[in-house]
Write a protein that holds these residues in place. Structure first.
Motif, PDB file in Angstrom:
ATOM      1  N   ILE A  40       0.856  -1.202   0.000  1.00 45.89           N
ATOM      2  CA  ILE A  40       0.000   0.000   0.000  1.00 45.89           C
ATOM      3  C   ILE A  40       0.890   1.249   0.000  1.00 45.89           C
ATOM      4  CG2 ILE A  40      -1.700   1.291   1.387  1.00 45.89           C
ATOM      5  CD1 ILE A  40      -2.546  -1.556   2.498  1.00 45.89           C
ATOM      6  N   ASN A  41       1.927   1.232   0.844  1.00 44.37           N
ATOM      7  CA  ASN A  41       2.841   2.375   0.928  1.00 44.37           C
ATOM      8  C   ASN A  41       3.529   2.656  -0.405  1.00 44.37           C
ATOM      9  OD1 ASN A  41       2.327   2.648   3.641  1.00 44.37           O
ATOM     10  ND2 ASN A  41       4.188   1.601   4.319  1.00 44.37           N
ATOM     11  N   MET A  42       4.064   1.614  -1.019  1.00 47.84           N
ATOM     12  CA  MET A  42       4.823   1.802  -2.261  1.00 47.84           C
ATOM     13  C   MET A  42       3.902   2.256  -3.393  1.00 47.84           C
ATOM     14  SD  MET A  42       7.854   1.312  -1.288  1.00 47.84           S
ATOM     15  CE  MET A  42       8.781   1.363  -2.811  1.00 47.84           C
ATOM     16  N   GLY A  78       5.765   5.589   7.753  1.00 46.37           N
ATOM     17  CA  GLY A  78       6.525   4.408   8.141  1.00 46.37           C
ATOM     18  C   GLY A  78       7.983   4.492   7.752  1.00 46.37           C
ATOM     19  N   ALA A  79       8.620   3.328   7.696  1.00 49.83           N
ATOM     20  CA  ALA A  79      10.052   3.275   7.387  1.00 49.83           C
ATOM     21  C   ALA A  79      10.300   3.378   5.888  1.00 49.83           C
ATOM     22  CB  ALA A  79      10.639   1.970   7.916  1.00 49.83           C
ATOM     23  N   GLY A  80       9.470   2.691   5.111  1.00 55.01           N
ATOM     24  CA  GLY A  80       9.701   2.575   3.668  1.00 55.01           C
ATOM     25  C   GLY A  80       9.788   3.920   2.949  1.00 55.01           C
ATOM     26  N   ARG A 120      20.470   6.625   6.403  1.00 55.66           N
ATOM     27  CA  ARG A 120      19.223   6.933   7.105  1.00 55.66           C
ATOM     28  C   ARG A 120      18.806   5.824   8.070  1.00 55.66           C
ATOM     29  NH1 ARG A 120      14.979  11.193   6.046  1.00 55.66           N
ATOM     30  NH2 ARG A 120      13.676  10.648   7.781  1.00 55.66           N
ATOM     31  N   GLY A 121      18.937   4.558   7.602  1.00 54.56           N
ATOM     32  CA  GLY A 121      18.378   3.440   8.378  1.00 54.56           C
ATOM     33  C   GLY A 121      19.379   2.688   9.220  1.00 54.56           C
ATOM     34  N   LYS A 122      20.673   2.910   8.951  1.00 56.95           N
ATOM     35  CA  LYS A 122      21.742   2.290   9.746  1.00 56.95           C
ATOM     36  C   LYS A 122      21.686   0.758   9.758  1.00 56.95           C
ATOM     37  CE  LYS A 122      23.129   6.335  11.767  1.00 56.95           C
ATOM     38  NZ  LYS A 122      22.534   7.220  10.760  1.00 56.95           N
ATOM     39  N   GLN A 190      10.323 -13.813   3.752  1.00 58.95           N
ATOM     40  CA  GLN A 190      11.082 -12.919   2.862  1.00 58.95           C
ATOM     41  C   GLN A 190      10.779 -11.458   3.218  1.00 58.95           C
ATOM     42  OE1 GLN A 190      11.365 -14.141  -1.286  1.00 58.95           O
ATOM     43  NE2 GLN A 190      10.639 -12.124  -1.872  1.00 58.95           N
ATOM     44  N   ASP A 191      11.825 -10.649   3.259  1.00 58.34           N
ATOM     45  CA  ASP A 191      11.641  -9.244   3.642  1.00 58.34           C
ATOM     46  C   ASP A 191      10.903  -8.446   2.558  1.00 58.34           C
ATOM     47  OD1 ASP A 191      12.199  -6.910   5.349  1.00 58.34           O
ATOM     48  OD2 ASP A 191      13.318  -6.267   3.577  1.00 58.34           O
ATOM     49  N   PRO A 192       9.839  -7.737   2.934  1.00 59.39           N
ATOM     50  CA  PRO A 192       9.087  -6.956   1.937  1.00 59.39           C
ATOM     51  C   PRO A 192       9.927  -5.872   1.250  1.00 59.39           C
ATOM     52  CG  PRO A 192       8.050  -6.797   4.133  1.00 59.39           C
ATOM     53  CD  PRO A 192       9.217  -7.720   4.280  1.00 59.39           C
TER      54      PRO A 192
HETATM   55  P1  ADP Z   1       6.954   0.131   8.084  1.00 61.17           P
HETATM   56  O1  ADP Z   1       7.882  -0.941   8.550  1.00 61.17           O
HETATM   57  O2  ADP Z   1       7.135   1.415   8.816  1.00 61.17           O
HETATM   58  O3  ADP Z   1       5.527  -0.342   8.057  1.00 61.17           O
HETATM   59  P2  ADP Z   1       7.168  -0.436   5.266  1.00 61.17           P
HETATM   60  O4  ADP Z   1       6.273  -1.596   5.574  1.00 61.17           O
HETATM   61  O5  ADP Z   1       6.776   0.420   4.127  1.00 61.17           O
HETATM   62  O6  ADP Z   1       7.373   0.458   6.564  1.00 61.17           O
HETATM   63  O7  ADP Z   1       8.627  -0.962   4.956  1.00 61.17           O
HETATM   64  C1  ADP Z   1       9.189  -2.073   5.604  1.00 61.17           C
HETATM   65  C2  ADP Z   1      10.546  -2.367   4.989  1.00 61.17           C
HETATM   66  O8  ADP Z   1      11.436  -1.313   5.285  1.00 61.17           O
HETATM   67  C3  ADP Z   1      11.204  -3.606   5.561  1.00 61.17           C
HETATM   68  O9  ADP Z   1      10.790  -4.765   4.882  1.00 61.17           O
HETATM   69  C4  ADP Z   1      12.682  -3.332   5.386  1.00 61.17           C
HETATM   70  O10 ADP Z   1      13.175  -3.819   4.133  1.00 61.17           O
HETATM   71  C5  ADP Z   1      12.737  -1.833   5.343  1.00 61.17           C
HETATM   72  N1  ADP Z   1      13.398  -1.297   6.523  1.00 61.17           N
HETATM   73  C6  ADP Z   1      12.873  -1.101   7.752  1.00 61.17           C
HETATM   74  N2  ADP Z   1      13.786  -0.537   8.571  1.00 61.17           N
HETATM   75  C7  ADP Z   1      14.908  -0.381   7.844  1.00 61.17           C
HETATM   76  C8  ADP Z   1      16.213   0.162   8.098  1.00 61.17           C
HETATM   77  N3  ADP Z   1      16.530   0.655   9.297  1.00 61.17           N
HETATM   78  N4  ADP Z   1      17.113   0.166   7.083  1.00 61.17           N
HETATM   79  C9  ADP Z   1      16.791  -0.328   5.873  1.00 61.17           C
HETATM   80  N5  ADP Z   1      15.586  -0.831   5.555  1.00 61.17           N
HETATM   81  C10 ADP Z   1      14.663  -0.862   6.532  1.00 61.17           C
END
Ligand code: ADP
Ligand code: MG
Length: 217
Positions: A40-42, A78-80, A120-122, A190-192
């Protein structure tokens, strides 16, 4: 073969299509180890990108990519969003002022994107994040170019490495982001973010391959 800004725009439109098509898939991966919003975010982020592109379509590649980054940061929570936003902004800085991108420029942009995500994400390699897909892609692209590959060939190597890096996240224990809250339970999924990074790099490879095929006809 150099990439023009028109082709950069084609790539961005294609990324938006692919992320829309993979919205449910990415969200289901995030449902397993996160909060079920990555697709949804992407999709939301790239729809915002598409809305911004007409205002910069005559600009240099750096401006276009920076605009993409700003759109992602400002529309995706979020993070993405901030991570991909930083990636595109840094990629844009790496090619500032350029209207044509040579293979080395594309590598520089991808490398800057990776460095932006890390800054940014370390995250370190092996933390089960997008870094685990992008790092091998950058390395594979760099060595392919050093060995005389053209852009399309180098990006084929990059996408193969990104795919492997994405699959390699399955057995990893998450150490960054929401998935890390699950500890051992993050193993086996698997990592999203690694998956969306693979999809984005695959678009670059597909577009480069099509351009090469066209230039031969
Ligand atoms: P949120 O986790 O805030 O819901 P998203 O679901 O859009 O954000 O993104 C999640 C993805 O972000 C994870 O699968 C991972 O690949 C990536 N991610 C999360 N934290 C970090 C980080 N510190 N550095 C790099 N990638 C990260
Ligand atoms: Mg999420």
């Amino acid at each position: 073969m150099a990439i023009t800004t028109k082709e950069v725009l084609i790539c961005l439109h294609r990324m938006a299509e692919v992320l829309e098509a993979n919205r449910e898939y990415l969200t289901s991966l995030d449902a397993a180890i996160g909060d079920a919003d990555h697709g949804i975010n992407m999709d939301r982020g790239f729809k915002a990108v598409l809305a911004k592109l007409p205002s910069v379509e005559d600009k240099d590649a750096g401006t276009i990519l920076k605009t993409v980054g700003v759109a992602l940061v400002s529309t995706v929570g979020g993070a993405g969003g901030p991570l991909y936003g930083t990636a595109f902004m840094q990629a844009g800085m790496a090619v500032a002022g350029k209207y044509e991108l040579e293979p080395q420029d594309v590598l520089a942009a991808l490398d800057a994107a990776l460095k932006g995500v890390v800054m940014r994400g370390k995250a370190n390699l092996g933390d089960k994040t997008m870094v685990d897909a992008i790092t091998p892609a950058v390395n594979a692209m760099r060595s392919a170019l050093e060995n005389g590959a053209d852009l399309a060939e180098a990006l084929e190597h990059a996408v193969a490495a990104a795919e492997q890096g994405m699959k390699d996240t399955i057995p990893m224990l998450a150490r960054k982001g929401r998935a890390s809250y699950l500890g051992e339970r993050s193993i086996g999924h698997q990592d999203p973010g690694a998956t969306s990074s693979y999809l984005i790099i695959k678009v670059m490879a597909d577009v480069a391959r099509e351009l090469k095929a066209e230039s031969k006809n």
